[in-house]
Design an enzyme around this catalytic site. Structure first.
Site, short mmCIF file in Angstrom:
data_model
loop_
_atom_site.label_atom_id
_atom_site.label_comp_id
_atom_site.label_asym_id
_atom_site.label_seq_id
_atom_site.Cartn_x
_atom_site.Cartn_y
_atom_site.Cartn_z
N GLU A 75 -2.18 -100.79 -113.91
CA GLU A 75 -0.90 -101.46 -114.16
C GLU A 75 0.06 -100.88 -113.14
O GLU A 75 0.39 -99.70 -113.19
CB GLU A 75 -0.47 -101.19 -115.60
CG GLU A 75 0.51 -102.20 -116.14
CD GLU A 75 1.90 -101.65 -116.19
OE1 GLU A 75 2.64 -101.84 -115.19
OE2 GLU A 75 2.27 -101.05 -117.21
N GLU B 149 9.76 -102.61 -104.61
CA GLU B 149 10.10 -102.01 -105.91
C GLU B 149 10.91 -100.74 -105.67
O GLU B 149 10.48 -99.84 -104.97
CB GLU B 149 8.84 -101.67 -106.69
CG GLU B 149 9.17 -101.12 -108.06
CD GLU B 149 7.94 -100.78 -108.89
OE1 GLU B 149 7.04 -100.11 -108.36
OE2 GLU B 149 7.90 -101.18 -110.06
#
Ligand code: ADP
Length: 487
Positions: A258, A390
């Site tokens: 993840e 990000e």
């Protein structure tokens, strides 16, 4: 409240084979409180030999048992008692998480700890439902499937939701009958150690759950190549995830990852703007933006763009920022210095790219603590680095759009695909746009709302595998077919 959690538990120690003890080297490091920059306690700096001891312990607990073959109701009983233990230790766990991560105490009490107990109960309820299937076979044959655990699971977790992301892995892995070695993030190991104590007290057999604290480059990297680990469940950055997958190929272990996100949150012109703004603020700044599922790109229909930005800036400029132990605080500091430095660097990158600073943009703070203001950039174009990469901090980029097609194209135009959202009162638009967004979860008129059944995970470079929900336990099971000839 003091600066110390209940220090006795795991202070400077690892948890291996049912016991706390020092690392082989005896080395420890200071764990720093990001709100004060003062040390909280010493944490053991484990090495490869410590990981090896932990894997041997988990291996024995799996190969010899009794955990994998324990009757389901007994295994479930232990998991239910762990949930009770988490609730009984709620204040200690919440304090640890707040001191370690800088999260407001109201959130660690109200979300992190509460959800950890709930997730154990959710998967405890599944233990007795892991049914196989009888399959059609020849007239004088019988064919059925069994669902079996994988073996030793390595769980590697990041610094932003230390307790929750650990429990998302540990609870389903144990429910499926696996044993676990957990490596928490080097910056935030305190709840993992308390959880180990709670689990042992709940009756989890020795070796079923082990905790090795230490850094990613040595201990973390050693997980990937250790032949005694059957599966790694990893949450962290995309760059580290890719390295881990490549390294794990040598031992052909299963991996779920993840990874990062750059969530797009779409506000259409027919949205309930006040509700959308409140939701967009939380989506971007919850946990000071350190949230892989954050809505860090806000895509707003041009006709409501200025109004949305004005309202959002007003919320950002009035939000209580400060001491995470203060119950009035909504935004705490970043979890560690490197994260603050990264945020400051990205403010500079945004300005250099020509984005306009609408709100925030500095630490807004004198004195100790890794604080940074919630920061809103407008005039952002889709290819800018602040709209593509990000940041993992309190920076929101706002991009206007004119049509639904354009909104979807911008939303899907990053390598990531973890979470997205949209605000509209048109149900047809909601379903159509949700179907087109490339992400593992899409929220409509909300953000980051979770049930235990809400599975999530990545599309594209945000990884693969799912956590929570029924899919969450599938990641820790394998199928065996038994074919019997009775002729
Ligand atoms: P973040 O940006 O969240 O710190 P990382 O991916 O670097 O992301 O870290 C997430 C977790 O992965 C941490 O527990 C860290 O120690 C661990 N880690 C770092 N490098 C490696 C690696 N090469 N192999 C396995 N785990 C690693």
């Amino acid at each position: 409240m003091t600066n110390q959690p209940a220090r006795a538990v795991g202070d400077g120690q690892l948890f291996i084979d049912g016991k706390f003890g020092p690392s082989d080297s005896g080395k420890t490091v200071e764990d720093i409180n990001p709100a004060t920059e003062l040390p909280i306690c010493q944490v053991a700096w484990g090495g490869e030999s410590d990981l090896d001891r932990a894997v041997q312990s988990a291996r024995r607990a799996f190969d010899v048992g009794p955990w994998p073959t324990m009757p389901g109701k007994e295994r479930a009983g232990v998991l239910y008692r762990i949930a009770d233990g988490i609730e009984a230790a709620a204040e200690d766990l919440a304090l640890r998480e707040t001191l370690d991560v800088g999260k407001p105490i109201t959130f660690t009490r109200g979300f992190d700890v509460r959800a950890a107990a709930e997730i154990f109960r959710y998967y405890a309820g599944m233990v007795e439902q892991l049914e196989g299937a009888a399959r059609p076979a020849g007239a004088r044959s019988l064919q059925y499937t069994r669902r079996e655990p994988l073996g030793v699971v390595g769980a590697i977790t990041p610094f932003n939701f230390p307790l929750n992301l650990a429990v998302n892995k540990i609870a389903p892995a144990l429910a499926a009958g696996n044993t676990v070695v957990h490596k928490p993030a080097e910056q935030t190991p305190l709840t993992a150690l308390k959880l180990a104590e709670i689990m042992a007290e709940a009756g989890l057999p020795e070796g079923v759950h082990n905790v090795v604290t230490g850094d990613g480059a040595t201990v973390g990297a050693a997980f990937s190549v250790h032949p005694g680990i059957d599966k790694i469940s990893f949450t962290g950055s995309t760059a580290t995830g890719k390295r881990l997958i490549a390294a794990a190929a040598g031992t052909l272990k299963r991996v779920t990852v993840e990874l990062g996100g750059k969530g797009a949150n779409l506000i259409f012109d027919d949205a309930d703007l006040e509700a959308a703004v409140q939701s967009a603020f939380q989506a971007a700044f919850f946990n000071t933006g350190q949230f892989c599922m954050s809505g860090s790109r806000l895509l707003v229909h041009r006709s409501v763009h200025d109004e949305v930005v004005d309202r959002l800036a007003a919320v950002a400029e009035s939000v209580p920022i400060g001491d995470p132990l203060d119950e009035a605080t909504v935004l705490g500091p970043l979890a560690h210095r490197a994260q603050l430095d990264k945020v400051i660097e990205y403010v500079g990158i945004g300005l250099a790219e020509g984005a306009e600073l609408r709100s925030g943009g500095s630490t807004g703070h004198e004195g100790p603590g890794f604080y940074h203001q919630p920061t809103i950039f407008t005039g952002v174009t889709p290819e800018m680095r602040v709209a593509q990469e990000e940041i993992f901090g309190p920076i929101l980029t706002v991009l206007p759009f004119d049509t639904d097609e354009e909104a979807v194209e911008i939303a899907n135009g990053t390598p990531y695909g973890l979470a997205s959202g949209l605000h509209t009162q048109n149900i047809r638009r909601a379903h159509n746009v949700a179907a087109q967004l490339q992400s593992g979860i899409v929220w409509v008129n909300t953000w980051a709302q979770f049930e235990n059944s809400t599975s999530f995970g990545g599309y594209k470079s945000s990884g693969y595998g799912r956590e929570l929900g029924p899919e969450g336990i599938e990641e820790y099971l394998q199928y065996k077919t038994v074919y019997i000839n009775v002729d």
